[in-house]
Write a protein that holds these residues in place. Structure first.
Motif, PDB file in Angstrom:
ATOM      1  N   ASP A  40    -112.922-118.291 -35.701  1.00  8.89           N
ATOM      2  CA  ASP A  40    -112.537-119.072 -36.805  1.00  8.89           C
ATOM      3  C   ASP A  40    -112.617-120.686 -36.345  1.00  8.89           C
ATOM      4  O   ASP A  40    -112.955-121.437 -37.226  1.00  8.89           O
ATOM      5  CB  ASP A  40    -110.853-118.941 -37.202  1.00  8.89           C
ATOM      6  N   MET A  44    -115.098-123.398 -38.254  1.00  2.30           N
ATOM      7  CA  MET A  44    -114.684-124.504 -39.035  1.00  2.30           C
ATOM      8  C   MET A  44    -115.214-125.735 -38.331  1.00  2.30           C
ATOM      9  O   MET A  44    -115.468-126.704 -39.076  1.00  2.30           O
ATOM     10  CB  MET A  44    -113.080-124.554 -38.685  1.00  2.30           C
ATOM     11  N   CYS A  47    -118.321-126.306 -40.213  1.00  2.00           N
ATOM     12  CA  CYS A  47    -118.172-126.757 -41.405  1.00  2.00           C
ATOM     13  C   CYS A  47    -117.929-128.304 -41.352  1.00  2.00           C
ATOM     14  O   CYS A  47    -118.318-129.109 -42.100  1.00  2.00           O
ATOM     15  CB  CYS A  47    -117.042-126.071 -41.912  1.00  2.00           C
ATOM     16  N   GLN A 105    -113.073-127.529 -45.610  1.00  2.00           N
ATOM     17  CA  GLN A 105    -112.271-126.515 -45.723  1.00  2.00           C
ATOM     18  C   GLN A 105    -112.983-125.537 -47.022  1.00  2.00           C
ATOM     19  O   GLN A 105    -112.595-124.000 -46.710  1.00  2.00           O
ATOM     20  CB  GLN A 105    -110.908-127.127 -46.298  1.00  2.00           C
ATOM     21  N   THR A 106    -113.560-126.130 -47.952  1.00  2.00           N
ATOM     22  CA  THR A 106    -114.253-125.218 -48.706  1.00  2.00           C
ATOM     23  C   THR A 106    -115.348-124.205 -48.411  1.00  2.00           C
ATOM     24  O   THR A 106    -115.353-123.121 -48.756  1.00  2.00           O
ATOM     25  CB  THR A 106    -114.578-126.074 -50.003  1.00  2.00           C
ATOM     26  N   TYR A 108    -115.460-123.464 -45.161  1.00  2.00           N
ATOM     27  CA  TYR A 108    -114.891-122.526 -44.338  1.00  2.00           C
ATOM     28  C   TYR A 108    -114.420-121.313 -45.173  1.00  2.00           C
ATOM     29  O   TYR A 108    -114.680-120.131 -44.790  1.00  2.00           O
ATOM     30  CB  TYR A 108    -113.873-123.337 -43.480  1.00  2.00           C
ATOM     31  N   GLU A 109    -113.669-121.641 -46.023  1.00  2.00           N
ATOM     32  CA  GLU A 109    -113.422-120.408 -46.864  1.00  2.00           C
ATOM     33  C   GLU A 109    -114.484-119.701 -47.548  1.00  2.00           C
ATOM     34  O   GLU A 109    -114.401-118.298 -47.466  1.00  2.00           O
ATOM     35  CB  GLU A 109    -112.504-120.867 -48.058  1.00  2.00           C
ATOM     36  N   GLN A 110    -115.405-120.203 -47.851  1.00  2.00           N
ATOM     37  CA  GLN A 110    -116.632-119.489 -48.327  1.00  2.00           C
ATOM     38  C   GLN A 110    -117.387-118.762 -47.192  1.00  2.00           C
ATOM     39  O   GLN A 110    -117.758-117.522 -47.693  1.00  2.00           O
ATOM     40  CB  GLN A 110    -117.538-120.457 -49.029  1.00  2.00           C
ATOM     41  N   LYS A 112    -116.188-117.592 -44.412  1.00  2.00           N
ATOM     42  CA  LYS A 112    -115.301-116.321 -44.255  1.00  2.00           C
ATOM     43  C   LYS A 112    -115.383-115.378 -45.234  1.00  2.00           C
ATOM     44  O   LYS A 112    -115.516-114.054 -44.652  1.00  2.00           O
ATOM     45  CB  LYS A 112    -113.798-116.952 -44.078  1.00  2.00           C
ATOM     46  N   ARG A 113    -115.446-115.680 -46.463  1.00  2.00           N
ATOM     47  CA  ARG A 113    -115.964-114.608 -47.414  1.00  2.00           C
ATOM     48  C   ARG A 113    -117.450-113.886 -47.286  1.00  2.00           C
ATOM     49  O   ARG A 113    -117.390-112.636 -47.174  1.00  2.00           O
ATOM     50  CB  ARG A 113    -115.494-114.873 -48.847  1.00  2.00           C
TER      51      ARG A 113
END
Length: 117
Positions: A40, A44, A47, A105-106, A108-110, A112-113
């Motif tokens: 993680d 991050m 990103c 952050q956006t 990072y979330e993308q 991860k998915r």
């Protein structure tokens, strides 16, 4: 609706970015990493680096709108441009570290998915 002018402008902008040494370094750094097995923190960090690079490009484009002085000579202009680029890079990194633009952050979330981390 004719978008040929937009395509031409985007093509020119892409040429400018691809000729940028910082762009090439960032591209090489990101493309040589396998993010499927990244932690993680690594994800991050990547990103945040992208967000800093994006903010740097935005600052440079904003600086193009400021008229340059007619009093500067060729040698001075080269030296000033070098230090200006370095200054913009540092300011971009600091602004990303101190502010929350939300892009990192956006992303990072993308990621991860996409990588199912």
């Amino acid at each position: 609706m004719d978008i040929s002018g937009l395509n031409a402008a985007f093509g020119e902008y892409s040429k400018q970015i691809s000729g940028n040494n910082a762009a090439e370094q960032f591209k090489n750094k990101v493309s040589n990493k396998d993010y499927a097995n990244a932690t993680d923190e690594e994800l991050m960090e990547a990103c945040k680096e992208f967000e800093a690079y994006f903010v740097e490009l935005m600052f440079k484009e904003m600086m193009k709108t400021v008229p340059e002085s007619e009093l500067s000579s060729g040698a001075n202009t080269t030296l000033v441009n070098y230090y200006k680029d370095e200054l913009v890079k540092d300011v971009a990194k600091q602004s990303v570290g101190q502010s929350n633009f939300g892009l990192a952050q956006t992303l990072y979330e993308q990621m991860k998915r996409n990588y199912e981390v």
